[in-house]
Motif scaffolding. Structure first.
Motif, PDB file in Angstrom:
ATOM      1  N   MET A  95     -53.293  55.596  81.905  1.00  0.00           N
ATOM      2  CA  MET A  95     -52.935  55.553  83.310  1.00  0.00           C
ATOM      3  C   MET A  95     -51.656  54.736  83.465  1.00  0.00           C
ATOM      4  N   ALA A  96     -50.808  55.147  84.367  1.00  0.00           N
ATOM      5  CA  ALA A  96     -49.522  54.478  84.552  1.00  0.00           C
ATOM      6  C   ALA A  96     -49.686  53.066  85.114  1.00  0.00           C
ATOM      7  N   MET A  97     -50.723  52.842  85.928  1.00  0.00           N
ATOM      8  CA  MET A  97     -50.931  51.495  86.473  1.00  0.00           C
ATOM      9  C   MET A  97     -51.302  50.496  85.377  1.00  0.00           C
ATOM     10  N   ASP A  98     -51.968  50.969  84.331  1.00  0.00           N
ATOM     11  CA  ASP A  98     -52.243  50.094  83.192  1.00  0.00           C
ATOM     12  C   ASP A  98     -50.933  49.662  82.537  1.00  0.00           C
ATOM     13  N   MET A  99     -50.006  50.602  82.447  1.00  0.00           N
ATOM     14  CA  MET A  99     -48.694  50.289  81.872  1.00  0.00           C
ATOM     15  C   MET A  99     -47.954  49.295  82.761  1.00  0.00           C
ATOM     16  N   LEU A 100     -48.047  49.464  84.072  1.00  0.00           N
ATOM     17  CA  LEU A 100     -47.393  48.541  84.990  1.00  0.00           C
ATOM     18  C   LEU A 100     -47.979  47.141  84.851  1.00  0.00           C
ATOM     19  N   ARG A 101     -49.283  47.068  84.709  1.00  0.00           N
ATOM     20  CA  ARG A 101     -49.943  45.770  84.506  1.00  0.00           C
ATOM     21  C   ARG A 101     -49.493  45.136  83.186  1.00  0.00           C
ATOM     22  N   GLN A 102     -49.387  45.943  82.154  1.00  0.00           N
ATOM     23  CA  GLN A 102     -48.916  45.453  80.858  1.00  0.00           C
ATOM     24  C   GLN A 102     -47.491  44.924  80.974  1.00  0.00           C
ATOM     25  N   LEU A 103     -46.659  45.625  81.716  1.00  0.00           N
ATOM     26  CA  LEU A 103     -45.269  45.199  81.904  1.00  0.00           C
ATOM     27  C   LEU A 103     -45.190  43.873  82.666  1.00  0.00           C
ATOM     28  N   ALA A 104     -46.074  43.703  83.637  1.00  0.00           N
ATOM     29  CA  ALA A 104     -46.062  42.479  84.437  1.00  0.00           C
ATOM     30  C   ALA A 104     -46.402  41.259  83.590  1.00  0.00           C
ATOM     31  N   GLY A 105     -47.160  41.462  82.523  1.00  0.00           N
ATOM     32  CA  GLY A 105     -47.548  40.343  81.672  1.00  0.00           C
ATOM     33  C   GLY A 105     -46.696  40.172  80.436  1.00  0.00           C
ATOM     34  N   SER A 106     -45.617  40.930  80.318  1.00  0.00           N
ATOM     35  CA  SER A 106     -44.788  40.823  79.113  1.00  0.00           C
ATOM     36  C   SER A 106     -43.347  40.501  79.499  1.00  0.00           C
ATOM     37  N   PRO A 107     -42.600  39.917  78.571  1.00  0.00           N
ATOM     38  CA  PRO A 107     -41.194  39.627  78.865  1.00  0.00           C
ATOM     39  C   PRO A 107     -40.389  40.924  78.943  1.00  0.00           C
ATOM     40  N   LEU A 108     -39.466  40.944  79.862  1.00  0.00           N
ATOM     41  CA  LEU A 108     -38.607  42.118  80.049  1.00  0.00           C
ATOM     42  C   LEU A 108     -37.183  41.769  79.685  1.00  0.00           C
ATOM     43  N   PRO A 109     -36.391  42.658  79.184  1.00  0.00           N
ATOM     44  CA  PRO A 109     -36.629  44.080  79.010  1.00  0.00           C
ATOM     45  C   PRO A 109     -37.599  44.362  77.866  1.00  0.00           C
ATOM     46  N   ALA A 110     -38.326  45.466  77.994  1.00  0.00           N
ATOM     47  CA  ALA A 110     -39.284  45.895  76.980  1.00  0.00           C
ATOM     48  C   ALA A 110     -38.965  47.331  76.585  1.00  0.00           C
ATOM     49  N   THR A 111     -39.106  47.620  75.307  1.00  0.00           N
ATOM     50  CA  THR A 111     -38.791  48.947  74.780  1.00  0.00           C
ATOM     51  C   THR A 111     -40.067  49.622  74.302  1.00  0.00           C
ATOM     52  N   PHE A 112     -40.201  50.911  74.616  1.00  0.00           N
ATOM     53  CA  PHE A 112     -41.369  51.695  74.222  1.00  0.00           C
ATOM     54  C   PHE A 112     -40.897  52.942  73.509  1.00  0.00           C
ATOM     55  N   ARG A 113     -41.603  53.324  72.446  1.00  0.00           N
ATOM     56  CA  ARG A 113     -41.132  54.414  71.599  1.00  0.00           C
ATOM     57  C   ARG A 113     -42.077  55.605  71.502  1.00  0.00           C
ATOM     58  N   THR A 114     -43.354  55.447  71.804  1.00  0.00           N
ATOM     59  CA  THR A 114     -44.266  56.584  71.658  1.00  0.00           C
ATOM     60  C   THR A 114     -44.104  57.535  72.839  1.00  0.00           C
ATOM     61  N   PRO A 115     -44.313  58.831  72.612  1.00  0.00           N
ATOM     62  CA  PRO A 115     -44.163  59.803  73.710  1.00  0.00           C
ATOM     63  C   PRO A 115     -45.079  59.506  74.899  1.00  0.00           C
ATOM     64  N   ALA A 116     -46.297  59.041  74.660  1.00  0.00           N
ATOM     65  CA  ALA A 116     -47.217  58.730  75.759  1.00  0.00           C
ATOM     66  C   ALA A 116     -46.683  57.574  76.595  1.00  0.00           C
ATOM     67  N   GLU A 117     -46.172  56.538  75.934  1.00  0.00           N
ATOM     68  CA  GLU A 117     -45.617  55.394  76.664  1.00  0.00           C
ATOM     69  C   GLU A 117     -44.369  55.793  77.451  1.00  0.00           C
ATOM     70  N   ILE A 118     -43.532  56.607  76.840  1.00  0.00           N
ATOM     71  CA  ILE A 118     -42.307  57.053  77.508  1.00  0.00           C
ATOM     72  C   ILE A 118     -42.655  57.866  78.748  1.00  0.00           C
ATOM     73  N   ASP A 119     -43.687  58.710  78.660  1.00  0.00           N
ATOM     74  CA  ASP A 119     -44.103  59.489  79.832  1.00  0.00           C
ATOM     75  C   ASP A 119     -44.590  58.577  80.955  1.00  0.00           C
ATOM     76  N   LYS A 120     -45.339  57.525  80.618  1.00  0.00           N
ATOM     77  CA  LYS A 120     -45.819  56.584  81.636  1.00  0.00           C
ATOM     78  C   LYS A 120     -44.648  55.853  82.296  1.00  0.00           C
ATOM     79  N   ILE A 121     -43.674  55.467  81.483  1.00  0.00           N
ATOM     80  CA  ILE A 121     -42.495  54.784  82.023  1.00  0.00           C
ATOM     81  C   ILE A 121     -41.740  55.717  82.967  1.00  0.00           C
ATOM     82  N   LYS A 122     -41.637  56.990  82.597  1.00  0.00           N
ATOM     83  CA  LYS A 122     -40.961  57.958  83.465  1.00  0.00           C
ATOM     84  C   LYS A 122     -41.700  58.112  84.796  1.00  0.00           C
ATOM     85  N   LEU A 123     -43.035  58.112  84.766  1.00  0.00           N
ATOM     86  CA  LEU A 123     -43.808  58.196  86.006  1.00  0.00           C
ATOM     87  C   LEU A 123     -43.585  56.965  86.883  1.00  0.00           C
ATOM     88  N   LEU A 124     -43.600  55.782  86.263  1.00  0.00           N
ATOM     89  CA  LEU A 124     -43.384  54.551  87.019  1.00  0.00           C
ATOM     90  C   LEU A 124     -41.985  54.516  87.625  1.00  0.00           C
TER      91      LEU A 124
END
Length: 106
Positions: free
Chosen positions: A1-30
């Protein structure tokens, strides 16, 4: 779920890089929802709009993204804390102290 990714981003230092196709799709949705500022790669074959993307980089969470995080609760999260209420006598004391007084001076 994209909201899980948003929660993960809120708890991690930014900028953050993601490489898997599933993660990239979630980032595109966000990003499409306006919840994050992200650099998402174009497909490797621009003519057919297909192929694997290399990586997506999230630069920041937008104000809208932070508001959505505040509204969204996850299973296992503690309920939001309510502000402590003042006792009635403290409220009455503050009301008496902060009211304008009539003095003889004008």
């Amino acid at each position: 779920m994209a909201m899980d990714m948003l929660r993960q981003l809120a708890g991690s230092p930014l900028p953050a890089t993601f490489r898997t196709p599933a993660e990239i799709d979630k980032i595109k949705l966000l990003r499409a929802a306006g919840l994050v500022i992200a650099l998402t790669p174009a497909p490797s074959n621009a003519l057919t709009l297909s192929g694997t993307a290399d990586a997506a980089q999230v630069l920041a969470i937008t104000e809208k993204g932070r508001e959505e995080l505040a509204k969204f609760s996850f299973p296992g999260d503690a309920p939001p804390m309510q502000p402590a209420r003042r006792s009635w006598w403290k409220a009455m004391l503050n009301a008496k102290v902060n009211t304008p007084r009539e003095t003889g001076w004008r």
